[in-house]
Design a protein around this motif. Structure first.
Motif, PDB file in Angstrom:
ATOM      1  N   LYS A  32       0.789  -1.102  -0.077  1.00 27.79           N
ATOM      2  CA  LYS A  32      -0.011  -0.006  -0.165  1.00 27.79           C
ATOM      3  C   LYS A  32       0.827   1.123  -0.145  1.00 27.79           C
ATOM      4  O   LYS A  32       1.948   1.462   0.674  1.00 27.79           O
ATOM      5  CB  LYS A  32      -0.796   0.177   1.298  1.00 27.79           C
ATOM      6  CG  LYS A  32      -2.091  -0.886   1.094  1.00 27.79           C
ATOM      7  CD  LYS A  32      -2.767  -0.855   2.529  1.00 27.79           C
ATOM      8  CE  LYS A  32      -4.154  -1.684   2.277  1.00 27.79           C
ATOM      9  NZ  LYS A  32      -4.982  -1.509   3.617  1.00 27.79           N
ATOM     10  N   GLY A  33       0.539   2.184  -0.776  1.00 29.58           N
ATOM     11  CA  GLY A  33       1.369   3.591  -0.692  1.00 29.58           C
ATOM     12  C   GLY A  33       2.405   3.650  -1.685  1.00 29.58           C
ATOM     13  O   GLY A  33       3.268   4.429  -1.898  1.00 29.58           O
ATOM     14  N   ASN A 203      -0.186  10.042  -4.781  1.00 25.79           N
ATOM     15  CA  ASN A 203       0.411   8.921  -4.206  1.00 25.79           C
ATOM     16  C   ASN A 203       1.029   9.552  -2.832  1.00 25.79           C
ATOM     17  O   ASN A 203       0.950   8.766  -1.846  1.00 25.79           O
ATOM     18  CB  ASN A 203       1.625   8.479  -5.081  1.00 25.79           C
ATOM     19  CG  ASN A 203       2.434   7.503  -4.260  1.00 25.79           C
ATOM     20  OD1 ASN A 203       3.689   7.794  -3.983  1.00 25.79           O
ATOM     21  ND2 ASN A 203       2.092   6.346  -4.126  1.00 25.79           N
ATOM     22  N   ARG A 204       1.766  10.535  -2.943  1.00 21.67           N
ATOM     23  CA  ARG A 204       2.329  11.020  -1.738  1.00 21.67           C
ATOM     24  C   ARG A 204       1.343  11.465  -0.705  1.00 21.67           C
ATOM     25  O   ARG A 204       1.644  11.385   0.330  1.00 21.67           O
ATOM     26  CB  ARG A 204       3.321  12.154  -2.179  1.00 21.67           C
ATOM     27  CG  ARG A 204       4.176  12.795  -1.214  1.00 21.67           C
ATOM     28  CD  ARG A 204       5.013  13.796  -1.476  1.00 21.67           C
ATOM     29  NE  ARG A 204       4.497  14.759  -2.245  1.00 21.67           N
ATOM     30  CZ  ARG A 204       4.749  15.200  -3.736  1.00 21.67           C
ATOM     31  NH1 ARG A 204       5.321  14.197  -4.384  1.00 21.67           N
ATOM     32  NH2 ARG A 204       4.072  16.230  -4.345  1.00 21.67           N
ATOM     33  N   GLU A 207      -1.864   8.745  -0.305  1.00 20.08           N
ATOM     34  CA  GLU A 207      -1.207   7.374  -0.018  1.00 20.08           C
ATOM     35  C   GLU A 207      -1.857   6.590  -0.971  1.00 20.08           C
ATOM     36  O   GLU A 207      -2.161   5.336  -0.508  1.00 20.08           O
ATOM     37  CB  GLU A 207      -1.333   7.101   1.444  1.00 20.08           C
ATOM     38  CG  GLU A 207      -0.405   7.930   2.395  1.00 20.08           C
ATOM     39  CD  GLU A 207      -0.403   7.291   3.925  1.00 20.08           C
ATOM     40  OE1 GLU A 207      -1.370   6.521   4.115  1.00 20.08           O
ATOM     41  OE2 GLU A 207       0.491   7.950   4.659  1.00 20.08           O
ATOM     42  N   THR A 209      -2.157   3.821  -3.741  1.00 23.34           N
ATOM     43  CA  THR A 209      -0.814   3.168  -4.560  1.00 23.34           C
ATOM     44  C   THR A 209      -1.127   3.375  -6.217  1.00 23.34           C
ATOM     45  O   THR A 209      -2.138   3.251  -6.720  1.00 23.34           O
ATOM     46  CB  THR A 209      -1.225   1.447  -4.224  1.00 23.34           C
ATOM     47  OG1 THR A 209      -1.348   1.489  -2.809  1.00 23.34           O
ATOM     48  CG2 THR A 209      -0.306   0.626  -4.845  1.00 23.34           C
TER      49      THR A 209
END
Length: 282
Positions: A32-33, A203-204, A207, A209
């Protein structure tokens, strides 16, 4: 729990002597992430793999550990797509190379369509969205720098603008996994950079994926820490993008490595791209 798990995935196109293995025993997992680049030359299996993870096509029927799961839910197993795959699709946003927006609709309407899996079918069919839903879409467009284009028809937007609209639609969808299939293949370098920066930002910040397939290794190195490299349907490398030097790509792909290097994509004094990738394409 992993965001994506793939085990012994096989996909063959054609029959008997003309059969071609598009995927040949592909296995990997993504946490994840993570933001992972899926790289490879044309015909390596990148798009086929993304379509299998999204549950859009079924793999070959095989016994044993041949399956795909997303966020802990089965997407397919043994050559059959899961009966409840819609639950996985609701949390999986897919961005295609050809933008996949409805040309005659406004960008705002294309964005709010991300809610289709969360509202009654009849409302979605008639495009009946309330003000609160449109506000959610507008905020998503603000995040990708496209709010000022909300009222324009999709057909009037550039390719890069349409791709950022597609990312906004994933935000409205509340996708926890985004699969981007060659999202910058047909874009100019500046538009490609903005699309990749937008994917990196969601994404950052959220979070989410992200798995993004790319020909351009420059962008994989710039924006992703991990790369999964495919060649003729098999994984030939899975590891840090910093290892993707021109020499290493040559070892993996031979003459095809020229297709994977976009010369000068990040040249300049602020360039964080490694100089060993700055080679001339043949």
């Amino acid at each position: 729990m992993k965001a994506i798990e793939v085990s012994e995935l096989h996909k063959t196109f054609g029959r008997s002597r003309g059969a071609r293995a598009a995927l040949d025993g592909v296995s990997f997992s993504i946490a994840k992430g993570e933001m992972v680049a899926l790289i490879g030359a044309s015909g390596s299996g990148k798009s086929t793999l993304i379509r299998h993870i999204a549950g859009l096509v079924a793999a070959d029927k095989r016994s044993g550990q041949c399956w795909v799961s997303v966020l802990g839910r089965p997407v397919q197993e043994g050559g059959r797509v899961a009966s409840d795959v819609r639950k996985s699709r609701a949390e999986t946003g897919v961005i295609f190379q050809q933008f996949n927006l409805v040309n005659r609709l406004s960008l705002l309407t294309n964005t709010v369509i991300g809610l289709l899996g969360r509202i009654p079918v009849w409302r979605g069919t008639l495009c009946l969205f309330n003000q609160q839903e449109k506000l959610v879409a507008l905020r998503a467009l603000e995040r990708v720098g496209m709010a000022d284009k909300a009222g324009q028809r999709a057909s009037t937007l550039s390719g890069g603008q349409q791709q950022r609209g597609a990312i906004a639609r994933c935000l409205v969808q509340k996708a926890r996994v985004v699969l981007a299939d060659e999202p910058i293949a047909s874009l100019d370098p500046e538009s490609a950079r903005r699309v990749m920066e937008t994917l990196a930002e969601i994404n950052r910040t959220d979070e989410i994926t992200v798995v993004v397939s790319l020909h351009q290794v420059d962008y994989a190195v710039k924006f992703c820490r991990r790369a999964i490299a495919l060649r003729e349907g098999s994984i030939v490398y899975d590891g840090p993008t910093e290892a993707l030097t021109a020499e290493f790509l040559g070892e993996l792909y031979g003459a095809d490595s020229n297709e994977l290097i976009l010369t000068g994509a990040f040249d300049g004094p602020e360039d964080s791209r490694r100089p060993d990738l700055a080679v001339a394409a043949v």
